[in-house]
Design an enzyme around this catalytic site. Structure first.
Site, PDB file in Angstrom:
ATOM      1  CD1 TRP A 134      -0.181  -1.542   3.126  1.00  0.00           C
ATOM      2  CD2 TRP A 134       0.728   0.494   3.264  1.00  0.00           C
ATOM      3  NE1 TRP A 134       0.646  -1.533   4.237  1.00  0.00           N
ATOM      4  CE2 TRP A 134       1.214  -0.285   4.340  1.00  0.00           C
ATOM      5  CE3 TRP A 134       1.145   1.821   3.154  1.00  0.00           C
ATOM      6  CZ2 TRP A 134       2.094   0.215   5.287  1.00  0.00           C
ATOM      7  CZ3 TRP A 134       2.044   2.314   4.092  1.00  0.00           C
ATOM      8  CH2 TRP A 134       2.505   1.506   5.145  1.00  0.00           C
ATOM      9  N   GLY A 210       6.911  -6.304  -0.548  1.00  0.00           N
ATOM     10  CA  GLY A 210       6.230  -6.360   0.737  1.00  0.00           C
ATOM     11  C   GLY A 210       7.142  -6.814   1.849  1.00  0.00           C
ATOM     12  CD  GLU A 232      11.299  -3.390  -2.584  1.00  0.00           C
ATOM     13  OE1 GLU A 232      11.609  -3.487  -1.367  1.00  0.00           O
ATOM     14  OE2 GLU A 232      10.426  -2.617  -3.001  1.00  0.00           O
ATOM     15  CB  CYS A 266      11.340  -0.843   1.072  1.00  0.00           C
ATOM     16  SG  CYS A 266       9.816  -1.779   1.299  1.00  0.00           S
ATOM     17  CD  GLU A 363      11.224  -2.227   6.498  1.00  0.00           C
ATOM     18  OE1 GLU A 363      11.268  -1.439   5.539  1.00  0.00           O
ATOM     19  OE2 GLU A 363      10.728  -3.371   6.419  1.00  0.00           O
TER      20      GLU A 363
END
Length: 458
Positions: A134, A210, A232, A266, A363
């Protein structure tokens, strides 16, 4: 998870969508499969014409499409407009370059392989499934779709459940541009139904952007079916600052790198690793600039940081910060959710981090920066490489030999020198380690879902 548009600025549900049932999923897969047989027979020139028409539509829709993005996932409206225009640029890039990227190649001396001629051709695989997130609801999809369709493939999209309006917009845009019906179709399905689609023999490959767990799941299913996959996944990108850097410029770019897309990227700089000689000066500049950011309604042109896209995403960020503070991290600014509707979180800077804190290895998907002091370049690289991720990286140094050393020693899919990581149509994009495999964009991206066929003539 319901398929619904929930405004992250207010927390209100705007619209809920019915998932596609098994009959509709079957109809859409069949339509994409039939379109693939048609599309592979069209010329690059014809596909390029349709692509340019699609880009024209996006550019004409820029304001409405940007408002849709901001409504669904909360990024500041100026960034949403930039995303739409970037999509159009990427579409035009592949329209203009696909044929040269996929051109046939002949051996200069075919007699070396006992042939009159020999070489290779690139051919489309067929239907490719894209499982997309998203955070860039149009860009993540277009950077796959444009090269896939220009190569003669067709696409199926399983988008994130909180951006259904974006998913349905993409379902129509290529056909409006002239592509045959079924060339690109959205599946309104849940994550639990993705495996069955991958297992369908008409699906030839899959790409996912994702989380690491989602990547492992998709890769496992694709591997069992012996189908090509491009992944990715997450990133915890280092942003390294050395003594020769322009500290004012580095601090300004560091803030932009961390809070772009409300920190939900990301490839955002997330871990700021600063040489001890300039640590105090840089961190002071950085924390002051983070503290001064305007947090507010993302539809307001003055807003620099909007809400996080989901309530669960804000909870995840808050838990990482709270864990670090509880274990002794120094909070330089932020560290809380403001008292207001929606899923906002203050721009935050943490220092004095230790290895027992979750944020060191995990993350952080929000406007939270971690800063580290490094005694020298060796320690900077050790900190940079210590996570399981390896998506991208940034290094600020004005010494060429030092730049080359970092290029050689950072475990990442890219190194940006005296700047921040940005994806460009002209450059390959992807990571190593748990950040995934395969590449998007540039020539490498369009070739991922093609068959490189050897042709030998006696």
């Amino acid at each position: 998870m319901a398929i619904a548009t929930i405004n992250p600025t207010t927390g209100d549900t705007v619209e809920t969508f019915e998932p596609h049932d098994s009959a509709e999923v079957e109809r859409r897969i069949a339509e994409a499969f039939a379109a693939a047989q048609t599309l592979r027979g069209t010329s690059y020139a014809q596909r390029a014409e349709w692509m340019h028409a699609t880009a024209d539509l996006l550019e004409a829709d820029v304001d409405a499409a940007a408002a849709m993005i901001t409504l669904e996932m909360g990024k500041p409206i100026a960034q949403s407009r930039a995303e739409v225009l970037k999509c159009a640029k990427n579409i035009r890039f592949y329209a203009d370059n696909a044929e040269s990227f996929l051109g046939a190649e002949e051996l200069a001396d075919p007699s070396a392989v006992a042939a009159s001629s020999a070489g290779t051709v690139w051919q489309p695989l067929g239907v490719v499934l894209a499982v997309m997130p998203w955070n860039y609801p149009l860009w993540q999809v277009i950077r796959f779709a444009a090269p896939a369709l220009m190569a003669g493939n067709t696409g199926l999209l399983k988008h994130a459940s909180n951006v259904p309006q974006s998913a349905l917009y993409l379902d129509r845009i290529f056909e409006k541009g002239g592509f045959p019906a079924g060339s690109f179709r959205t599946l309104l399905i849940g994550s639990a139904e993705v495996a069955a689609v991958i297992e369908d023999r008409r699906i030839k490959a899959v790409t996912l952007t994702g989380s690491e767990p989602a990547g492992r799941s998709v890769a496992s299913t694709a591997g069992h079916q012996i189908k090509k996959a491009v992944l990715e996944l997450g990133g915890s990108d280092p942003f390294i600052v050395m003594p020769s850097a322009d500290l004012e410029a580095a601090a300004a770019v560091a803030v932009k790198a961390r809070i772009s897309n409300n920190g939900q990227s990301c490839i955002a700089g997330k871990r700021f690793i600063v040489h001890a000689d300039v640590y105090d000066q840089f961190v002071g500049l950085f924390a002051d600039k983070m503290k001064a950011l305007v947090v507010g309604d993302p539809m307001d042109e003055a807003t620099e940081v909007g809400p996080l896209a989901t309530a669960s995403g804000r909870t995840d960020v808050a838990e990482l910060v709270d864990d670090a503070v509880a274990k002794g991290a120094q909070l330089l600014t932020g560290g809380a959710a403001p008292d207001r509707p929606g899923w906002f979180y203050e721009p935050t800077v943490l220092a004095e981090l230790t290895d027992d804190m979750r944020i060191v290895m995990e993350e952080t998907f929000g406007p939270v920066a971690s800063v580290y002091k490094a005694a020298d370049r060796d320690e900077a690289v050790r900190i940079a490489n210590q996570t399981t991720f390896g998506l991208s990286s940034a290094v600020w140094s004005n010494e060429e030999a030092e730049q080359d050393w970092f290029i050689a020693n950072l475990d990442a899919g890219a190194v940006f020198l005296n700047g921040m990581t940005v994806s460009y149509p002209e450059l390959p994009f992807g990571g190593v380690k748990d950040s995934g495999y395969g590449r998007e964009l540039a020539a490498a991206g369009i070739r991922e879902f093609c068959n490189l066929k050897t042709v030998w003539r006696a």
